[in-house]
Design an enzyme around this catalytic site. Sequence first.
Site, PDB file in Angstrom:
ATOM      1  N   LYS A 117      21.366 -72.361  42.870  1.00 51.86           N
ATOM      2  CA  LYS A 117      22.366 -73.082  42.086  1.00 51.86           C
ATOM      3  C   LYS A 117      23.779 -72.935  42.645  1.00 51.86           C
ATOM      4  O   LYS A 117      24.590 -73.855  42.556  1.00 51.86           O
ATOM      5  CB  LYS A 117      22.305 -72.620  40.629  1.00 51.86           C
ATOM      6  CG  LYS A 117      21.079 -73.143  39.886  1.00 51.86           C
ATOM      7  CD  LYS A 117      21.139 -72.799  38.424  1.00 51.86           C
ATOM      8  CE  LYS A 117      20.020 -73.497  37.651  1.00 51.86           C
ATOM      9  NZ  LYS A 117      18.696 -73.206  38.141  1.00 51.86           N
ATOM     10  N   ARG A 293      12.123 -82.699  42.041  1.00 49.57           N
ATOM     11  CA  ARG A 293      10.730 -82.972  41.697  1.00 49.57           C
ATOM     12  C   ARG A 293      10.705 -84.093  40.667  1.00 49.57           C
ATOM     13  O   ARG A 293      11.751 -84.509  40.177  1.00 49.57           O
ATOM     14  CB  ARG A 293      10.086 -81.724  41.089  1.00 49.57           C
ATOM     15  CG  ARG A 293      10.906 -81.181  39.924  1.00 49.57           C
ATOM     16  CD  ARG A 293      10.221 -80.076  39.168  1.00 49.57           C
ATOM     17  NE  ARG A 293      11.128 -79.391  38.266  1.00 49.57           N
ATOM     18  CZ  ARG A 293      11.531 -79.841  37.086  1.00 49.57           C
ATOM     19  NH1 ARG A 293      11.112 -81.032  36.661  1.00 49.57           N
ATOM     20  NH2 ARG A 293      12.353 -79.144  36.327  1.00 49.57           N
TER      21      ARG A 293
END
Length: 490
Positions: A117, A293
């Site tokens: 992140k 995804r």
Amino acid sequence: MHKIKKVLIANRGEIALRIIRACKELGVKSVSIFSEVDIAGVWVRKADECYPIVGNPVEAYLNYDRIIDIAKKAKCDAIHPGYGFLSESAEFAQACADNGIVFIGPKAEHIALFGDKMASKAAVKEVGVPILEGTLEPVTDPVEGEKIAKEIGFPIIIKAAFGGGGRGMRIVEEAKEFQELFASATNEAVKYFGKGDVFIEKYVRNPRHIEVQIIADKFGHVVHLGDRDCSIQRRHQKVIEIAPSPLLNEDTRQKLYKIAVDAVKKIGYESVGTVEFLVDDTDNIYFIEMNTRVQVEHPVTEIISGIDIIQRMIEIAGGDRLKYKQEEISLRGFAIEFRINAENPNNNFMPAVGTITNYMAPGGPGIRLDTSIYSGYKIPANYDSMIGKLIVFSLTWEGAVRRAKRALDEFYIDGIITNIPLHQAIVMDKDFQAGKFDTSYLEKKLDKFHMEAQNLLEDEQQKVEKLTSMVEHIKSNNIYKMPGEDDVLF
């Protein structure tokens, strides 16, 4: 271009079944895998071939060396990871490439980038994406962390650097809470992700959680498929998702689309992906993360766009070009997705396992149900509690809400406890009906929803008991006649 001919699905449940359906429509052979507790799974029967994966029921789906061996044995030229499990494993994507198997998803380097992140925040900031004030390097020392938090100004949020789904995340309102919550966040991060690194950023109160679906091919072409509002969540985990956001300012919406598409182009991303943002009450935009995804909530986007996201993933992975330009994509109407979980909302959302004894699915216009459950199916205790997704569509927001109420009223699952009554209570709420919600919506109204859901559940049980009693009475007294017109059953 390498046309994919046979796909191993490295997943289970409804997403495995979803991928099988996409493969069948493309004329691609599908191969499923299953753990020892999943032998009765629908996806096992629907695939062209299936193979058992032995060992711990969870770890079996994470053993990518064995999964790749099965793919080779089955002569698969590609693997689709679905969501969860190995879907965001850069190591798995690279292992597929090293073994000459196409990973249906982005490059390993992009999975690794957006799995970190802090690195991803730095990368998107470099290409002009607005981010929240906070750390871009990992923080492991609580003293240093508290100093940084004070410089940013409370409230702040602590987030696991290598995770998601609300795990390893804590909101700190005051300096005196920092040390305890920092320890709690890092311990949870270690437990779930194996690393206790966290980052610290400014906390935005009651924002909307808006995400943009993108598709990018290997030739630098990128399009968006609109936005989704994922603000209705509990403990940072999504409960209901909507496409598009019913109250998002149109200028802000177009700005979000441009930011997402431009960033993806500059980074050189390929495949489908979701760029997630917070939007505050004055329409300031802040990047949260990018999911590399297919999302759980992808059906709502498919419905408003008419585009099969899973099929596009497969075709792009095989080297195909995008089949349309942005101006050729038409978005219309509203779609709402309700995550159907085997859990008890009135008992702190405890997972509920057991066997489904009665199952009646909703149907009719504008209804889609993505699930792999059926009457007689035993819910295993080993996996996430989500057992399906109910998706409704209408050309108007008001129509979608009415259709949602009707569909939820039709949905009947007996033998286990589900969160369907909670969803029924939400769709009857005036704020929901008006499209007025942010990330604090569910937590603020949860006690009210609990009471209403309990009442709905008791009403349903009384109906079932009354009907059952009547049937038993008729049987035991050998009385075969219909009730009279004056006999009100419900």
